[in-house]
Design a protein around this motif. Structure first.
Motif, short mmCIF file in Angstrom:
data_model
loop_
_atom_site.label_atom_id
_atom_site.label_comp_id
_atom_site.label_asym_id
_atom_site.label_seq_id
_atom_site.Cartn_x
_atom_site.Cartn_y
_atom_site.Cartn_z
N UNK A 109 12.01 10.20 3.72
CA UNK A 109 10.89 9.44 3.16
C UNK A 109 10.88 7.98 3.60
N UNK A 110 12.00 7.46 4.04
CA UNK A 110 12.07 6.02 4.32
C UNK A 110 11.63 5.64 5.72
N UNK A 157 -4.14 2.31 5.43
CA UNK A 157 -3.08 3.19 5.91
C UNK A 157 -2.42 3.88 4.72
N UNK A 158 -1.73 4.98 4.99
CA UNK A 158 -1.08 5.73 3.91
C UNK A 158 -0.02 4.86 3.24
N UNK A 159 0.30 5.22 2.02
CA UNK A 159 1.15 4.41 1.15
C UNK A 159 2.62 4.44 1.57
N UNK A 160 3.30 3.36 1.25
CA UNK A 160 4.76 3.25 1.40
C UNK A 160 5.38 3.56 0.05
N UNK A 161 6.24 4.56 0.01
CA UNK A 161 6.96 4.87 -1.21
C UNK A 161 8.39 4.33 -1.16
N UNK A 168 6.28 -5.84 2.98
CA UNK A 168 6.45 -6.16 1.56
C UNK A 168 5.58 -7.34 1.13
N UNK A 169 5.45 -8.33 1.99
CA UNK A 169 4.69 -9.54 1.65
C UNK A 169 3.18 -9.34 1.63
N UNK A 170 2.67 -8.53 2.54
CA UNK A 170 1.22 -8.42 2.72
C UNK A 170 0.59 -7.15 2.14
N UNK A 171 1.40 -6.23 1.67
CA UNK A 171 0.84 -5.00 1.10
C UNK A 171 0.42 -5.23 -0.35
N UNK A 172 -0.40 -4.33 -0.85
CA UNK A 172 -0.76 -4.42 -2.26
C UNK A 172 -0.24 -3.18 -2.97
N UNK A 173 0.08 -3.35 -4.21
CA UNK A 173 0.67 -2.28 -5.02
C UNK A 173 -0.40 -1.50 -5.74
N UNK A 174 -0.27 -0.18 -5.70
CA UNK A 174 -1.15 0.70 -6.47
C UNK A 174 -0.30 1.45 -7.48
N UNK A 175 -0.46 1.12 -8.73
CA UNK A 175 0.30 1.82 -9.78
C UNK A 175 -0.12 3.27 -9.88
N UNK A 176 -1.37 3.54 -9.53
CA UNK A 176 -1.90 4.90 -9.62
C UNK A 176 -1.12 5.87 -8.74
N UNK A 177 -0.74 5.42 -7.53
CA UNK A 177 0.04 6.28 -6.63
C UNK A 177 1.51 5.85 -6.58
N UNK A 178 1.87 4.81 -7.35
CA UNK A 178 3.23 4.31 -7.41
C UNK A 178 3.77 3.96 -6.03
N UNK A 179 2.97 3.18 -5.28
CA UNK A 179 3.35 2.83 -3.92
C UNK A 179 2.59 1.58 -3.49
N UNK A 180 2.93 1.09 -2.30
CA UNK A 180 2.23 -0.05 -1.72
C UNK A 180 1.54 0.38 -0.43
#
Length: 164
Positions: free
Chosen positions: A59-60, A85-89, A120-132
């Motif tokens: 996953x990483x 782009x797809x989320x980072x978990x 990490x600095x420029x992504x936004x967090x989505x609590x709905x998918x628990x990812x950035x």
């Protein structure tokens, strides 16, 4: 030359997709039965950078270079920066390479490499998918331009052997 698919039923289109995926798997180009974009993008980065193409369950990151760099690969078919782009978990990688493909030609529009800290600095967090995640518009102007390197690897997609 592209076949005219407009006269085919949805079922026939689905069947052609399956046949194409089966052939891509048999050739070792893709590794799953999912939409092939992610597998193809991972393979492009592996051809460009070498090393190990990691198992799908990792996953990483997707590619580990000979030098030990862990690369996460993200790909999207989109025009310019219009898309996400797809989320980072997980952020347990050295860098992320983003590939944007043209929706008509499937050429690489751009490819950018960002460090883990930039993601990490420029992504936004989505609590709905628990990812950035990152938008194409942000990725397009960040990091290092690796477009030509990835285009050259894309041109070698058929000639590169299946990784062991």
């Amino acid at each position: 030359m592209v076949d005219d698919l407009s006269g085919l039923s949805a079922r026939q289109l689905f069947e052609r997709t399956e046949l194409a995926l089966r052939e891509l798997r048999d050739r070792g180009i893709v590794r799953t039965r999912n939409a092939p974009l992610g597998d193809i993008a991972e393979r492009i980065v592996w051809i460009a950078r070498g090393g190990t193409l990691e198992p799908n369950s990792m996953k990483s990151h997707d590619v580990t270079t000979v030098e030990g760099a862990r690369i996460q690969v993200k790909a999207r078919i989109m025009r310019g920066g219009n898309g996400t782009f797809s989320a980072f978990r997980s952020l347990d990688f050295t860098s992320a390479i983003f590939l944007s493909f043209d929706p008509i030609t499937l050429d690489i529009n751009y490819a950018r490499e960002l460090t883990r800290d930039q993601v990490a600095s420029y992504s936004y967090r989505s609590e709905w998918v628990n990812a950035t995640t990152l938008t194409g518009a942000k990725v397009e102007v960040l990091g290092v331009d690796v477009t030509e390197e990835m285009r050259l690897a894309y041109a070698r997609l058929d000639e590169s052997p299946l990784p062991s």
